[in-house]
Design a protein around this motif. Structure first.
Motif, PDB file in Angstrom:
ATOM      1  N   LEU A   1      -6.866  -3.518  -9.676  1.00 41.69           N
ATOM      2  CA  LEU A   1      -6.663  -2.403  -8.748  1.00 41.69           C
ATOM      3  C   LEU A   1      -5.544  -2.715  -7.756  1.00 41.69           C
ATOM      4  N   CYS A   2      -5.480  -3.958  -7.274  1.00 51.33           N
ATOM      5  CA  CYS A   2      -4.408  -4.354  -6.349  1.00 51.33           C
ATOM      6  C   CYS A   2      -3.036  -4.216  -7.016  1.00 51.33           C
ATOM      7  N   TYR A   3      -2.920  -4.670  -8.270  1.00 53.80           N
ATOM      8  CA  TYR A   3      -1.656  -4.543  -8.996  1.00 53.80           C
ATOM      9  C   TYR A   3      -1.291  -3.084  -9.218  1.00 53.80           C
ATOM     10  N   LEU A   4      -2.288  -2.266  -9.565  1.00 57.96           N
ATOM     11  CA  LEU A   4      -2.025  -0.844  -9.812  1.00 57.96           C
ATOM     12  C   LEU A   4      -1.535  -0.137  -8.551  1.00 57.96           C
ATOM     13  N   ARG A   5      -2.064  -0.514  -7.407  1.00 56.34           N
ATOM     14  CA  ARG A   5      -1.633   0.112  -6.156  1.00 56.34           C
ATOM     15  C   ARG A   5      -0.171  -0.237  -5.852  1.00 56.34           C
ATOM     16  N   VAL A   6       0.222  -1.460  -6.202  1.00 52.84           N
ATOM     17  CA  VAL A   6       1.631  -1.831  -6.057  1.00 52.84           C
ATOM     18  C   VAL A   6       2.485  -0.980  -6.995  1.00 52.84           C
ATOM     19  N   LEU A   7       1.984  -0.806  -8.215  1.00 54.12           N
ATOM     20  CA  LEU A   7       2.674   0.006  -9.205  1.00 54.12           C
ATOM     21  C   LEU A   7       2.838   1.441  -8.715  1.00 54.12           C
ATOM     22  N   ASP A   8       1.777   1.961  -8.099  1.00 57.50           N
ATOM     23  CA  ASP A   8       1.775   3.338  -7.616  1.00 57.50           C
ATOM     24  C   ASP A   8       2.884   3.578  -6.589  1.00 57.50           C
ATOM     25  N   GLY A   9       3.195   2.542  -5.807  1.00 57.89           N
ATOM     26  CA  GLY A   9       4.218   2.701  -4.784  1.00 57.89           C
ATOM     27  C   GLY A   9       5.638   2.540  -5.297  1.00 57.89           C
ATOM     28  N   GLN A  10       5.783   2.206  -6.586  1.00 54.87           N
ATOM     29  CA  GLN A  10       7.114   1.922  -7.115  1.00 54.87           C
ATOM     30  C   GLN A  10       7.635   2.962  -8.098  1.00 54.87           C
ATOM     31  N   VAL A  11       6.748   3.785  -8.666  1.00 56.84           N
ATOM     32  CA  VAL A  11       7.206   4.742  -9.688  1.00 56.84           C
ATOM     33  C   VAL A  11       8.052   5.837  -9.057  1.00 56.84           C
ATOM     34  N   GLY A  12       8.951   6.402  -9.879  1.00 55.40           N
ATOM     35  CA  GLY A  12       9.940   7.325  -9.328  1.00 55.40           C
ATOM     36  C   GLY A  12       9.628   8.793  -9.460  1.00 55.40           C
ATOM     37  N   THR A  13       8.538   9.174 -10.158  1.00 55.70           N
ATOM     38  CA  THR A  13       8.245  10.597 -10.328  1.00 55.70           C
ATOM     39  C   THR A  13       6.962  10.973  -9.606  1.00 55.70           C
ATOM     40  N   ALA A  14       6.950  12.164  -9.041  1.00 54.12           N
ATOM     41  CA  ALA A  14       5.785  12.623  -8.271  1.00 54.12           C
ATOM     42  C   ALA A  14       4.565  12.790  -9.168  1.00 54.12           C
ATOM     43  N   GLU A  15       4.769  13.306 -10.391  1.00 50.28           N
ATOM     44  CA  GLU A  15       3.643  13.519 -11.311  1.00 50.28           C
ATOM     45  C   GLU A  15       2.975  12.205 -11.679  1.00 50.28           C
ATOM     46  N   LEU A  16       3.776  11.188 -11.977  1.00 43.44           N
ATOM     47  CA  LEU A  16       3.224   9.884 -12.353  1.00 43.44           C
ATOM     48  C   LEU A  16       2.537   9.224 -11.167  1.00 43.44           C
ATOM     49  N   ARG A  17       3.102   9.375  -9.976  1.00 45.83           N
ATOM     50  CA  ARG A  17       2.440   8.838  -8.776  1.00 45.83           C
ATOM     51  C   ARG A  17       1.075   9.491  -8.580  1.00 45.83           C
ATOM     52  N   HIS A  18       1.006  10.790  -8.821  1.00 42.09           N
ATOM     53  CA  HIS A  18      -0.263  11.516  -8.682  1.00 42.09           C
ATOM     54  C   HIS A  18      -1.299  10.987  -9.676  1.00 42.09           C
ATOM     55  N   ARG A  19      -0.869  10.793 -10.918  1.00 38.50           N
ATOM     56  CA  ARG A  19      -1.797  10.287 -11.940  1.00 38.50           C
ATOM     57  C   ARG A  19      -2.264   8.869 -11.627  1.00 38.50           C
ATOM     58  N   LEU A  20      -1.321   8.035 -11.185  1.00 39.68           N
ATOM     59  CA  LEU A  20      -1.692   6.666 -10.825  1.00 39.68           C
ATOM     60  C   LEU A  20      -2.647   6.641  -9.640  1.00 39.68           C
ATOM     61  N   SER A  21      -2.384   7.493  -8.659  1.00 42.43           N
ATOM     62  CA  SER A  21      -3.244   7.552  -7.480  1.00 42.43           C
ATOM     63  C   SER A  21      -4.657   7.988  -7.861  1.00 42.43           C
ATOM     64  N   HIS A  22      -4.748   8.970  -8.751  1.00 43.41           N
ATOM     65  CA  HIS A  22      -6.062   9.443  -9.206  1.00 43.41           C
ATOM     66  C   HIS A  22      -6.790   8.353  -9.977  1.00 43.41           C
ATOM     67  N   PHE A  23      -6.051   7.623 -10.820  1.00 45.52           N
ATOM     68  CA  PHE A  23      -6.671   6.547 -11.591  1.00 45.52           C
ATOM     69  C   PHE A  23      -7.135   5.415 -10.669  1.00 45.52           C
ATOM     70  N   CYS A  24      -6.317   5.098  -9.658  1.00 47.84           N
ATOM     71  CA  CYS A  24      -6.710   4.058  -8.693  1.00 47.84           C
ATOM     72  C   CYS A  24      -8.007   4.428  -7.981  1.00 47.84           C
TER      73      CYS A  24
END
Length: 222
Positions: A113-136
């Motif tokens: 979960l810690c790694y995924l949260r770092v990932l969430d802050g680095q992606v460049g598209t709003a849709e992917l950030r939304h999906r990552l945030s929901h998964f987190c």
């Protein structure tokens, strides 16, 4: 007469049923809470498996080739060893106690979960950030749910840090390809952990006795 006797029995049963709420007699066994917690955790792992299939496809397309190619299967790199691996021998894994397996799951998902949260802050598209945030958020729920299972079974939560080792920025990849490789292995390990956790909780719910509601008469004189 027989009619009078039947009416009397009916009246007695009605009176008894009406007075049931006044009895401090309904107590649930501890297995009820454990069984519910295990079932909910199993359901959540299956939901996350389904959710990750969609997320992984979207994210690998975001990384581009060769990461989104179906036959891409690189060897595990030394850098990826920081991500908790689920590639433990199955016989060895099954030989662990329930407590040890639960603790390993709890620690692994906390770190992932810690790694995924770092990932969430680095992606460049709003849709992917939304999906990552929901998964987190769902994965955070799984960590809490595993903690609830451990508590219901009387096991202590693992002590010590569970986040990525090293100070912030210490694990940054030296180039873009290795950064993408880290992301690839993170998703791959998540898939394997969720697959194995679903099997773990399916076995565990079969070991815990079915929920039994016991009626205990606690009135004086009984």
């Amino acid at each position: 007469s027989q009619a009078c006797d039947s009416w009397g029995i009916f009246t007695f049963l009605c009176a008894a049923l009406c007075n049931l709420p006044a009895l401090p007699a309904l107590n649930c066994s501890e297995e009820l809470g454990a069984g519910q917690s295990i079932q909910q955790t199993y359901d959540l792992t299956r939901y996350l498996e389904h959710q990750l299939r969609t997320l992984a496809g979207t994210y690998l397309n975001y990384l581009g080739p060769p990461f989104n190619e179906p036959d891409f299967n690189p060897p595990r790199m030394a850098r990826a060893e920081r991500v908790p691996s689920a590639t433990v021998d199955l016989d060895l894994w099954r030989g662990l106690t329930d407590n040890a397996r639960l603790a390993a799951n709890y620690r692994a998902y906390s770190r992932l979960l810690c790694y995924l949260r770092v990932l969430d802050g680095q992606v460049g598209t709003a849709e992917l950030r939304h999906r990552l945030s929901h998964f987190c958020a769902s994965l955070q729920g799984l960590v809490l749910s595993i903690g609830g299972v451990m508590s219901s079974l009387g096991y202590p939560l693992p002590a010590g840090p569970v986040g990525p080792p090293g100070p912030p920025g210490a694990s940054a990849a030296p180039n873009d390809f290795l950064k993408k490789m880290d992301d690839f292995w993170l998703l791959k390990e998540l898939q394997t952990w969720l697959w194995r956790s679903a099997k773990d909780f399916n076995r565990l719910k079969k070991k815990v006795p079915p929920a039994v509601v016991t009626l205990r008469l606690e009135a004086r004189g009984f």
